[in-house]
Scaffold this motif. Sequence first.
Motif, PDB file in Angstrom:
ATOM      1  N   TYR A  76       0.804  -1.106  -0.001  1.00 49.36           N
ATOM      2  CA  TYR A  76      -0.012   0.250   0.003  1.00 49.36           C
ATOM      3  C   TYR A  76       0.638   1.432   0.219  1.00 49.36           C
ATOM      4  O   TYR A  76       0.423   2.266  -0.797  1.00 49.36           O
ATOM      5  N   THR A  77       1.965   0.796   0.164  1.00 46.80           N
ATOM      6  CA  THR A  77       2.781   2.338   0.812  1.00 46.80           C
ATOM      7  C   THR A  77       3.590   2.058  -0.509  1.00 46.80           C
ATOM      8  O   THR A  77       3.418   4.004  -0.912  1.00 46.80           O
ATOM      9  N   SER A  78       4.036   1.657  -1.371  1.00 48.70           N
ATOM     10  CA  SER A  78       4.744   1.641  -2.364  1.00 48.70           C
ATOM     11  C   SER A  78       3.172   2.140  -3.150  1.00 48.70           C
ATOM     12  O   SER A  78       3.965   2.964  -4.254  1.00 48.70           O
ATOM     13  N   VAL A 103       2.736   6.254  -2.742  1.00 51.15           N
ATOM     14  CA  VAL A 103       4.459   7.587  -2.956  1.00 51.15           C
ATOM     15  C   VAL A 103       4.467   7.290  -4.372  1.00 51.15           C
ATOM     16  O   VAL A 103       5.569   8.246  -4.179  1.00 51.15           O
ATOM     17  N   TRP A 108      10.223   6.785   0.758  1.00 49.62           N
ATOM     18  CA  TRP A 108       9.162   5.854   1.338  1.00 49.62           C
ATOM     19  C   TRP A 108       9.524   5.050  -0.143  1.00 49.62           C
ATOM     20  O   TRP A 108       8.952   3.714   0.577  1.00 49.62           O
ATOM     21  N   SER A 130       9.144   0.717   2.052  1.00 49.06           N
ATOM     22  CA  SER A 130       8.405   0.306   1.317  1.00 49.06           C
ATOM     23  C   SER A 130       8.922  -1.494   0.459  1.00 49.06           C
ATOM     24  O   SER A 130       8.317  -2.511   0.654  1.00 49.06           O
TER      25      SER A 130
END
Length: 238
Positions: free
Chosen positions: A58-60, A63, A69, A73
């Motif tokens: 989800y972070t990948s 961002v 980030w 990730s």
Amino acid sequence: MRAPFLLLFLSFLLTFVTTRVITRMIRAGVGPFRNNIAGGVHIHHAVPGIVLTLIGAYTSVGVGGRRPWAEVSGVLIGVGSSLILDEFALILHLQDVYWSPEGQLSVQLVALTLSGMGLALLGIDPLTSDTGFGAGHLAVAASALAHLVTLLICVRKGKYSTAALGVFLPPLAWIGAVRLARPHSTWARRRYDAARQARAQARADGLDARFGHWGLTIADLVAGRPSTPGPGPATPGP
């Protein structure tokens, strides 16, 4: 943007090595580590692995490749996916087969994953090129799929050593896929009659008498020598 993938690769490898060292220490009863049990339930490390992988994924996406980030990730996905694949055999069998022969499938899958990531880091991508997807790429994709199928057949036939070596030596997997299954494998239980089971048992006894003392030396070194029997037939769900 190769740094995030490099960090993913390194975190995946380091997590796998660390996990296997810790589990071997727990198994031997040495060191400060113990099984993670909460309320009588053994919390396998695939559980935090799923959580970390989801957070990293989800972070990948969120961002959009922005630093740092993207690197964070990559590390989260590397650590999480390593924890998951280290217990892949447990997920596949829905039983705790970590220290059984079937449990070594996890190590084989980790080795295959590391090989694929290593090729990607080296820039080797046989499926794409500036000239587009042609007949050569289609042949590579088809052969890779066929090889994966033969590996899975070897696993179903209980030939874990053949599958482990067949990842790197495809002809071994092809031979293992067409020869008789191990007598107590899922393939044999479901497909063989009494006569074929007897043939499979006789062949297995002969191979074990000739080569059994060699064992899965490398796999045992990494995964630990199996000390529990393989799983029985799976109980159907509701």
